[in-house]
Design a protein around this motif. Structure first.
Motif, PDB file in Angstrom:
ATOM      1  N   MET A 151      -3.993   4.981  -4.508  1.00 32.65           N
ATOM      2  CA  MET A 151      -4.495   4.713  -3.164  1.00 32.65           C
ATOM      3  C   MET A 151      -5.402   5.833  -2.660  1.00 32.65           C
ATOM      4  N   ALA A 152      -5.666   6.833  -3.503  1.00 29.58           N
ATOM      5  CA  ALA A 152      -6.427   8.002  -3.054  1.00 29.58           C
ATOM      6  C   ALA A 152      -7.812   7.632  -2.541  1.00 29.58           C
ATOM      7  N   THR A 186       5.773   5.362   0.979  1.00 28.89           N
ATOM      8  CA  THR A 186       5.840   6.542   0.123  1.00 28.89           C
ATOM      9  C   THR A 186       6.416   6.160  -1.235  1.00 28.89           C
ATOM     10  N   TYR A 232      -9.270   2.665   4.834  1.00 29.93           N
ATOM     11  CA  TYR A 232      -7.891   2.920   5.264  1.00 29.93           C
ATOM     12  C   TYR A 232      -7.537   2.051   6.473  1.00 29.93           C
ATOM     13  N   LYS A 233      -8.478   1.942   7.418  1.00 31.78           N
ATOM     14  CA  LYS A 233      -8.249   1.116   8.604  1.00 31.78           C
ATOM     15  C   LYS A 233      -8.014  -0.342   8.215  1.00 31.78           C
ATOM     16  N   SER A 264       0.860  -1.199   0.000  1.00 31.66           N
ATOM     17  CA  SER A 264       0.000   0.000   0.000  1.00 31.66           C
ATOM     18  C   SER A 264       0.890   1.240   0.000  1.00 31.66           C
ATOM     19  N   VAL A 293      -8.762   4.865  -1.108  1.00 29.33           N
ATOM     20  CA  VAL A 293      -8.622   4.237   0.215  1.00 29.33           C
ATOM     21  C   VAL A 293      -8.350   5.302   1.270  1.00 29.33           C
ATOM     22  N   ASN A 294      -7.468   6.234   0.956  1.00 29.86           N
ATOM     23  CA  ASN A 294      -7.125   7.294   1.907  1.00 29.86           C
ATOM     24  C   ASN A 294      -8.333   8.149   2.274  1.00 29.86           C
ATOM     25  N   ALA A 295      -9.252   8.315   1.326  1.00 35.62           N
ATOM     26  CA  ALA A 295     -10.425   9.163   1.542  1.00 35.62           C
ATOM     27  C   ALA A 295     -11.529   8.460   2.330  1.00 35.62           C
ATOM     28  N   ASP A 304       1.294   5.409  -0.838  1.00 35.05           N
ATOM     29  CA  ASP A 304       0.509   6.638  -0.840  1.00 35.05           C
ATOM     30  C   ASP A 304       0.670   7.376  -2.170  1.00 35.05           C
ATOM     31  N   ARG A 350       1.457   1.836   8.360  1.00 35.38           N
ATOM     32  CA  ARG A 350       1.351   3.065   7.562  1.00 35.38           C
ATOM     33  C   ARG A 350       1.539   2.743   6.093  1.00 35.38           C
ATOM     34  N   PRO A 351       1.061   3.612   5.212  1.00 32.53           N
ATOM     35  CA  PRO A 351       1.368   3.413   3.793  1.00 32.53           C
ATOM     36  C   PRO A 351       2.837   3.722   3.523  1.00 32.53           C
TER      37      PRO A 351
END
Length: 247
Positions: free
Chosen positions: A186-187, A210, A196-197, A180, A189-191, A182, A207-208
């Motif tokens: 992945m936008a 980078t 995200y959990k 995963s 999922v982040n939203a 960022d 954490r994702p």
């Protein structure tokens, strides 16, 4: 013509591709970016390089791009096959057209570019490096992305085949399997806090990753520090592949 070794990064206008280009530029490569987005030109300029519009699902366009790069800049010494699409959908209603489109870019395009770059490396005596962007989904399946999973599993095996075929020429071929990360992919999922959990529950580091963390591995695999590594898939996934439960 460039007096630096040339690195070509597909899907390089943003995300993992651009981060990989940044890392390679810092290592002394002249950067050539390929993407279907017009922004590839500006992205390449920020790194002192050159951008090319190219659909990696179009075989003729791939060969034309390599011809142009070789004629105007020089032969590619490092190739990063990063361009890819996911096209999610329900398995039972997933269209053959969508399946073929994903494989055309994610797998056939990787084969065509790897073969084309490999031929020139052999002809010019370049002991080059090729890095293919696979995925954690080469091994872990998600039913909503059937073509993507199939294509990335294919990339994993294609990497091994190419590595063996090119080893006698000291050309190394490896793959990276991100977890995963960022990026734009992945936008969604982040939203979504619940999504995200769930994603982080299956990522031991919590954490994702980078894009630059992937880019740094790309640079390592294109460097002499990895001179005895070929045919491998390195999973940069925060520990996800080894996890057999979620909390």
């Amino acid at each position: 013509m460039s007096d630096k070794p040339i690195a070509l990064i597909t899907g390089g206008a943003q995300g993992i591709g651009y981060a990989s280009a940044q890392a390679l530029a810092e290592d002394g490569y002249y950067i050539v970016l390929a993407d279907i987005k017009e922004s590839v030109h500006d992205a390449a300029k920020t790194l002192g390089g050159t951008g090319h519009i190219c659909d990696m699902g179009d075989v003729e366009a791939i060969h034309a791009m390599f011809d142009k790069i070789e004629a105007e800049i020089g032969p590619v010494a490092a190739l990063v096959n990063n361009a890819g699409i996911a096209n999610p959908g329900d398995f039972l209603s997933y269209s053959l057209e969508d399946f073929d489109k994903v494989l055309g870019i994610n797998l056939r395009g990787v084969f065509v570019a790897t073969q084309r770059a490999g031929r020139t490396m052999v002809d010019k005596g370049i002991e080059g490096a090729i890095v293919n962007m696979s995925s954690i989904n080469a091994q872990l399946a998600i039913p909503a992305i059937p073509a993507y999973c199939a294509s990335k599993g294919g990339v994993m095996q294609l990497t091994k085949v190419a590595a063996i075929a090119l080893a006698k020429h000291n050309i190394r071929v490896n793959a990276i399997g991100p977890g995963s990360i960022d990026t734009e992919m992945m936008a969604g999922v982040n939203a979504n806090p619940e999504a995200y959990k769930v994603a982080m529950s299956r990522t031991p580091l919590g954490r994702p990753g980078t894009a630059r963390e992937i880019g740094d591995v790309v640079a390592f695999l294109c460097s002499k520090k990895s001179a005895y590594i070929t045919g491998e898939s390195i999973y940069v996934d925060g520990g996800r592949l080894g996890l057999n439960y979620t909390v």
